[in-house]
Write an enzyme that holds these catalytic residues in place. Structure first.
Site, PDB file in Angstrom:
ATOM      1  N   LYS A   1     -22.356   4.342   0.447  1.00 13.19           N
ATOM      2  CA  LYS A   1     -22.904   3.074   0.928  1.00 13.19           C
ATOM      3  C   LYS A   1     -22.026   2.522   2.050  1.00 13.19           C
ATOM      4  CE  LYS A   1     -24.571  -1.407  -0.832  1.00 13.19           C
ATOM      5  NZ  LYS A   1     -24.682  -2.261  -2.033  1.00 13.19           N
TER       6      LYS A   1
ATOM      7  N   SER B   1     -29.077  -4.027  -3.088  1.00 11.83           N
ATOM      8  CA  SER B   1     -28.766  -3.765  -1.696  1.00 11.83           C
ATOM      9  C   SER B   1     -28.436  -2.300  -1.402  1.00 11.83           C
ATOM     10  CB  SER B   1     -27.576  -4.642  -1.284  1.00 11.83           C
ATOM     11  OG  SER B   1     -26.413  -4.320  -2.045  1.00 11.83           O
TER      12      SER B   1
ATOM     13  N   SER C   1     -27.457  -4.385  -7.543  1.00 14.55           N
ATOM     14  CA  SER C   1     -27.672  -3.657  -6.286  1.00 14.55           C
ATOM     15  C   SER C   1     -27.663  -2.146  -6.410  1.00 14.55           C
ATOM     16  CB  SER C   1     -26.620  -4.085  -5.249  1.00 14.55           C
ATOM     17  OG  SER C   1     -26.826  -5.415  -4.862  1.00 14.55           O
TER      18      SER C   1
END
Length: 478
Positions: A77, A152, A176
């Protein structure tokens, strides 16, 4: 050989047996990722990955295997720092930021002979639940490109679901990892707060932020978690986790395991979601677990408690981005004050600025006691409620979210905030939680079941998730 359909452990086995080289794996996955039709990636480091693959292959050729996932490429990420690679948080503020160091989890991956290959798209500064709030534009769900991949960590989830990555790291502040895992039909593990070092994770809300795994199946998540977990002297909130092997989670009998189902979370879910997760409960019963409903009336406090505390911490964490030290700086500014205002106005999106303003508001004189102090009290009540529940149950089962993936461009922001309540409970209490694919709704979109466990009991969480997964014939959708 189709790498697209392989789990990380399957790929590692092929590499170990000499059926494929690390270089071949990197090149094959790079070709799959180059298309990027789901907008999963912010960058692809083929040169660095090939160099790492050659080094790892030499170790493997010499009979050295530093982990169960040695030789496996991994997606990261884009809020986890890696030395020499842009780590942008999908924000204009950090679009050119190149960290001079590796996050602890990156250092552990490299020591385990895993190969960072991709940086994945996300909501800016991890603030969002749809992966639409990004300077790279929205991530698309591989099951239906008109729908959200969740956020996210949507880029990591969509990458694994589409097969262009076999495994990935994400971060979870309020769901997330679990939300995009549920929406994309993959497995997502949010470890106990403190089980994995946050050193090198660009902060959103420091008391909630947790690095975790996204994978095609539970065994992969267990193997990756074993690599990244552990105490770190550079993170004072990190603690030592109990050791376990990923083989030890493999069980088909759940006799003696007690699982509670909060009626409030099931009643608040859509009919399709409720039905699918209820089927998961039936499957766990058939495996020997004792499953029963109970009342958990803290749901109504979850979203406001989370957003007050998270935004208060965010406004403090993001104060450092002022155009002076690093990050975006507006060159047209004529004074220091103007530099601060223009740089922060141009560097942050509306969603981030909104959360910064809310954070400053709840911390301001006259409102601190009314909002922030009460939120801390509510947090303590939620933790107490979990302590009470875990006197009766070993795990808690619920839907990950009240719905499956929603259409991109859905503007109901307040509804999205409220829908986060299913996930944020585990973050508020600092507990480990696992999202396991358990079926699909009437439109064929994936639905995930959430298991929440006691602090540092990831082993039981993964054991139950694995048993359920195997009862359904293996990883869903792979």
């Amino acid at each position: 050989m189709k790498l697209k359909s392989l789990t990380a452990l399957q790929l590692a086995s092929l590499i170990k047996n000499g059926e494929i080289t690390c270089v071949d794996a990197v090149e094959s996955l790079f070709e799959l990722a180059k298309n990027n039709e789901y907008n999963c990636y912010t960058s692809l480091d083929i040169d660095g990955a090939l160099s790492a693959a050659e080094r790892v292959q030499k170790n493997i050729d010499s009979g050295v295997f530093n982990s169960a996932l040695a030789g496996v490429p991994v997606a990261i990420k884009d809020n986890i720092c890696e030395k020499g690679r842009v780590t942008s948080c999908a924000s204009n503020m950090l679009k050119s930021f190149v960290p001079p160091y590796d996050a602890t989890v990156i250092a552990k991956l490299k020591a385990a002979d895993m190969i960072p290959l991709f940086k994945t798209n996300m909501d800016e500064f991890a603030m969002g639940s749809s992966s639409e709030n990004s300077i790279y534009s929205a991530v698309k769900n591989p099951y239906d490109t008109s729908k959200s991949a969740g956020g996210s960590s949507g880029g990591s989830a969509a990458a694994v679901a589409s097969g262009s990555s076999v495994i990935a790291l994400g971060s979870d502040t309020g769901g997330s990892i679990r939300l995009p895992a549920s929406f994309c039909g993959v497995c997502g593990l949010k470890p106990t707060y403190g089980a994995v070092s946050r050193y090198g994770l660009i902060a959103y809300a420091s008391s909630f932020d947790t690095i975790g795994t996204i994978s095609k199946d539970v065994a992969d998540s267990a193997a990756l978690f074993n690599i990244i977990k552990g105490e770190d002297e550079r993170d004072s909130t990190s603690l030592k986790s109990p050791d376990f092997s990923y083989d030890s989670i493999k069980a088909s009998d759940l006799g003696g395991v007690k699982i509670g189902m909060p009626t409030e979370l099931f009643d608040s879910a859509d009919e399709d979601v409720r039905a699918v997760v209820s089927d998961c409960a039936k499957a766990l019963k058939e495996l020997g677990a004792q499953v029963e409903e109970f009342s958990f009336d803290m749901l109504r406090f979850a979203a406001p408690t989370y957003y007050i505390i998270a935004c208060a911490e965010a406004c403090s964490n993001l104060a450092r981005y002022d155009g002076v030290r690093y990050g975006y700086a507006d060159k047209s500014a004529k004074s220091v004050d103007e530099l601060f205002v223009k740089s922060r106005s141009g560097g942050f999106s509306f969603e981030v600025k909104k959360r910064i303003m809310l954070g400053n508001f709840v911390l301001s004189e006259g409102y601190f006691d009314e909002y922030y102090k009460k939120a801390l009290g509510a947090k303590a009540m939620i933790c107490d409620a979990f302590d009470t529940a875990f006197k009766r149950y070993d795990l808690i089962l619920s839907p990950v979210a009240p719905t499956s993936a929603q259409p991109l461009g859905d503007g109901e922001i307040l509804k999205k905030y409220k829908d986060d309540a299913f996930c944020v409970l585990a973050n508020i209490a600092g507990l480990p939680a696992l999202s396991v694919p358990c079926g699909s709704d009437g439109e064929g979109m994936p639905v995930g079941a959430q298991l929440i466990g006691r602090a540092f009991d990831e082993k039981l969480l993964l054991k139950v998730g694995y048993a359920f997964e195997q009862s359904k014939g293996g990883a869903y959708g792979v």
